[in-house]
Structures are given as C-alpha cells and as structure tokens.
Design an enzyme around this catalytic site. Structure first.
Site, PDB file in Angstrom:
ATOM      1  N   LYS A  79      14.189  33.301  51.991  1.00 35.71           N
ATOM      2  CA  LYS A  79      14.540  33.871  50.689  1.00 35.71           C
ATOM      3  C   LYS A  79      13.831  35.206  50.533  1.00 35.71           C
ATOM      4  O   LYS A  79      12.600  35.269  50.496  1.00 35.71           O
ATOM      5  CB  LYS A  79      14.143  32.919  49.570  1.00 35.71           C
ATOM      6  CG  LYS A  79      14.465  33.468  48.186  1.00 35.71           C
ATOM      7  CD  LYS A  79      14.270  32.431  47.109  1.00 35.71           C
ATOM      8  CE  LYS A  79      14.565  33.008  45.741  1.00 35.71           C
ATOM      9  NZ  LYS A  79      14.414  31.986  44.695  1.00 35.71           N
ATOM     10  N   LYS A 132      19.091  33.637  51.939  1.00 34.52           N
ATOM     11  CA  LYS A 132      19.437  34.143  50.611  1.00 34.52           C
ATOM     12  C   LYS A 132      18.768  35.483  50.372  1.00 34.52           C
ATOM     13  O   LYS A 132      17.569  35.587  50.655  1.00 34.52           O
ATOM     14  CB  LYS A 132      18.956  33.125  49.583  1.00 34.52           C
ATOM     15  CG  LYS A 132      19.051  33.554  48.137  1.00 34.52           C
ATOM     16  CD  LYS A 132      18.363  32.539  47.277  1.00 34.52           C
ATOM     17  CE  LYS A 132      18.468  32.983  45.832  1.00 34.52           C
ATOM     18  NZ  LYS A 132      17.730  32.124  44.945  1.00 34.52           N
TER      19      LYS A 132
HETATM   20  C1  PBG Z   1      14.342  30.952  41.381  1.00 30.64           C
HETATM   21  C2  PBG Z   1      15.708  31.190  41.850  1.00 30.64           C
HETATM   22  C3  PBG Z   1      16.317  32.451  41.870  1.00 30.64           C
HETATM   23  C4  PBG Z   1      17.621  32.264  42.298  1.00 30.64           C
HETATM   24  C5  PBG Z   1      17.803  30.907  42.563  1.00 30.64           C
HETATM   25  N1  PBG Z   1      16.590  30.247  42.282  1.00 30.64           N
HETATM   26  C6  PBG Z   1      15.831  33.786  41.430  1.00 30.64           C
HETATM   27  C7  PBG Z   1      14.486  34.235  41.731  1.00 30.64           C
HETATM   28  O1  PBG Z   1      13.914  33.930  42.768  1.00 30.64           O
HETATM   29  O2  PBG Z   1      13.963  34.941  40.879  1.00 30.64           O
HETATM   30  C8  PBG Z   1      18.605  33.386  42.420  1.00 30.64           C
HETATM   31  C9  PBG Z   1      20.027  33.028  42.459  1.00 30.64           C
HETATM   32  C10 PBG Z   1      20.955  34.150  42.174  1.00 30.64           C
HETATM   33  O3  PBG Z   1      20.567  35.334  42.022  1.00 30.64           O
HETATM   34  O4  PBG Z   1      22.150  33.857  42.090  1.00 30.64           O
HETATM   35  N2  PBG Z   1      13.615  29.950  41.932  1.00 30.64           N
END
Ligand code: PBG
Length: 338
Positions: A206, A263
């Site tokens: 991520k 991601k």
């Molecule tokens: C947070 C989380 C995020 C997303 C999914 N879970 C955002 C972040 O890390 O701030 C992002 C998903 C998206 O942008 O569609 N745990």
C-alpha cells in the site's frame, strides 16, 4: 500513407489478420474482466437517512445499514461475489485512541451482521485499521510523543479488531494499516479465537498515495488534528520504491496472508506484475477512489468516454496480473456484463 495499387509486401506474418473482425478479436483476447473478479467497496453510516452521494465520487454513496443491504442484494444478483465495507463515523465518536472501535455493537459490526443475515453467500470483507475511529485520522494509535503511529500497540489493537469482525461473521479481514507484523499477529489472534476459517486479504503493498483523497473525504479522515494535512509516510510505502514493495509482499505471504493486494492499481501496474510473478497466492488490486474520481471528472468535462476508459482501466489491471479488483465501478461493470 497508401501503398501503390498492386504493391504487396512479402511478410512472414501479418498480425492484422487476427484483428480483422470482431469475432477474431474476441477469439484471441488474452484478458477479460468478469463480475466475479470484482469486489465492491461500500460506505455505511448510522441512521435511516437516504443514501448521500460522495461529492468527489459520483455514483458512490454513504448508506444506512438498510440501504447497504439493498445494495448488496443488487450487486449479488448482478454476479458480484464480494463487498468491502467501510464505516463513516459520527465525528463525535472519534478520539485519539479510536475507542469506538471497541464497541461490540458499533456501526461496522452491525452492518456486517445485517449483510451476512440477508446474504450468507456474499463474501464480506472489512478493513482492519483505526483511521475511521481516530480523531487524527491515522490508522493506529500514536506514540507517547504524539508524533508517529506506535507500531506494536497498534498491531495489538488491530488483532483484537480482526477477532471482533470475525465474530460478527466476516469472511475476510483486510488489514489496510501497513504496520509491521500485523498479518502474523492477526492470523495468530484469529486462530487462537477459533476463527481458522476467516481469511486475511492483506493490503500488502500500500503506497502513500495522493489517490486516496476522495476516500478520506468519504469516511471523514481527511485532516490530522491541528491544521497540517495528514501524512501516512511513516507507514505507507514510498511510491518511488519497487524493492521495498516486493519485500512487503514477501513478508505478508510468509505471515500467512491468504490474498495479497497492491494499492493503488493503475499507477502501479509494474508492481502488480512483479508480485504476480513471485507469489502463488491470489492477487488483488485496489483501483482506489482517486482513480475512480479522475475518470469521472474527465468524463464530466467531456474529455474522456466514461465506459471505455473505465473498461480499459480495469482490463489493464487484469492484464498486469491481478486476479481480483476492488473497484467503485463494480456495479456498473457487472451491469454492463449482465
Ligand atoms: C485506510 C484506507 C484508505 C483506503 C482504504 N483504507 C485510505 C488511507 O490509507 O488513508 C483508500 C481507499 C480509496 O482511496 O479508495 N485504512
């Protein structure tokens, strides 16, 4: 450029022969997107109000539990097999430690029970991270100095959180926090509590991405305490780093993740391909909120064709090697395929 009439090249192979008709093109198509490949992310809020559209995510809503169940029914009828649920909390319930997450009757756990009661066969996935619950918007609890997320304390909280979600009936928990060692700790906690059948979809790779902006608006985690913009750079991956990304994927596999995930998706197709080639686990990719918003924004301006761009973006993610795609386009695509 036109060739003079009667001019014929002597070619050993003419690739265009395979593209001559729609039937031939379909015959030799290498990648495809099926409804069963898609996981629909959905947002749930407290109360009975009508669905509220998220401004930067046209066609995406914050839904009451009742409307969430209706949406899940429609998705399931269209052949979508899985949903990923995210809570949008009342800001009054947030604090520095995210204690509302400990509430056994909290929003997300009630949502899970309602969806599983209505649609036992639908695969339900929940996020394991504290950002919907913390006033500062970080994915975990802060250290004593208050200047960073404390890794091990956070992992302890996440392992308990995963067990609560398993007890509520989820099929998979999805740690999205990027703390070190969380997949192993969650696996051990689930097993110790008897949830050996509950899986882990790990947000393994991520990145610290600007593409999460619309999501943070959707769940209300946009701003850290004070005025500075929230930065998750001490736990999410540097977008510049390929080797660090692969090391994270290896760790999650070794710690027992059932499904690995990359991601965002579209800007990281190289990483999807590399993880695909080094792991035998199923691989998911998350086409995140900003990717969805970008396509919609350009389509609204009349600059891109919405359906064609949508389909091409998803096909590219499959072609790169993802088996599964979390995408806000899930319902539209499933409908187009039906
Ligand atoms: C947070 C989380 C995020 C997303 C999914 N879970 C955002 C972040 O890390 O701030 C992002 C998903 C998206 O942008 O569609 N745990």
């Amino acid at each position: 450029m036109s060739t003079p009439a009667g001019f014929t090249l002597d070619l050993p192979f003419r690739p265009r022969r395979l593209r001559r008709t729609a039937a031939l093109r379909e015959l030799v198509r290498e990648s495809q997107v099926r409804a069963a490949d898609l996981i629909a992310p959905l947002f749930v809020v407290e109360g009975e109000a009508a669905p509220e559209e998220i401004a930067s995510m046209p066609g995406q809503f914050r839904r009451s539990i009742r409307d969430l169940v209706t949406e899940c029914r429609e998705l399931h009828a269209l052949g979508v097999r899985a949903v990923a649920l995210f809570p949008k909390l009342d800001p009054a319930l947030k604090d520095a430690r995210g204690v509302e997450e400990l509430n056994e009757n909290g929003l997300i756990l009630r949502a899970v029970r309602a969806v599983k009661a209505a649609l036992p066969e639908l695969v339900v996935i929940t996020d394991v991270a504290l950002d919907p619950y913390t006033s500062h918007g970080h994915d975990g609890v802060l250290n004593a100095a208050g200047d960073d997320v404390d890794n091990d304390t956070t992992v302890g909280r996440l392992a308990e959180m995963a067990v609560r979600q398993a007890r509520a009936g989820v099929d998979f928990v999805a740690p999205s926090d990027m703390m070190d060692g969380r997949v192993g700790a969650i696996r051990a906690a689930l097993d110790a509590a008897g949830f050996t059948a509950t899986g882990i979809l790990a947000y393994s790779v991520k990145f610290n991405s600007a593409y999460y902006g619309p999501f943070r608006e959707a769940v209300g985690s946009a701003q850290a305490a004070g005025t500075k913009l929230l930065s998750k750079a001490t736990y999410q991956l540097d977008p510049a780093n390929r080797r660090a990304a692969l090391a994270e994927a290896d760790l999650d596999e070794a710690e027992g993740a059932d499904i690995l995930m990359v991601k965002p998706a579209g800007a990281y197709l190289d990483i999807i391909r590399e993880v695909r080639e080094r792991s035998e686990r199923p691989l998911a990719a998350y086409q995140v909120s900003g990717e969805y918003a970008q396509i919609h924004a350009a389509a609204r301006l009349g600059w891109l064709d919405l359906e064609r761009t949508r389909d091409e973006s998803l096909l590219a993610i499959k072609r790169a090697g993802a088996d599964l795609i979390l995408t806000y386009f899930a319902k539209d695509v499933a409908r187009a395929l039906a």
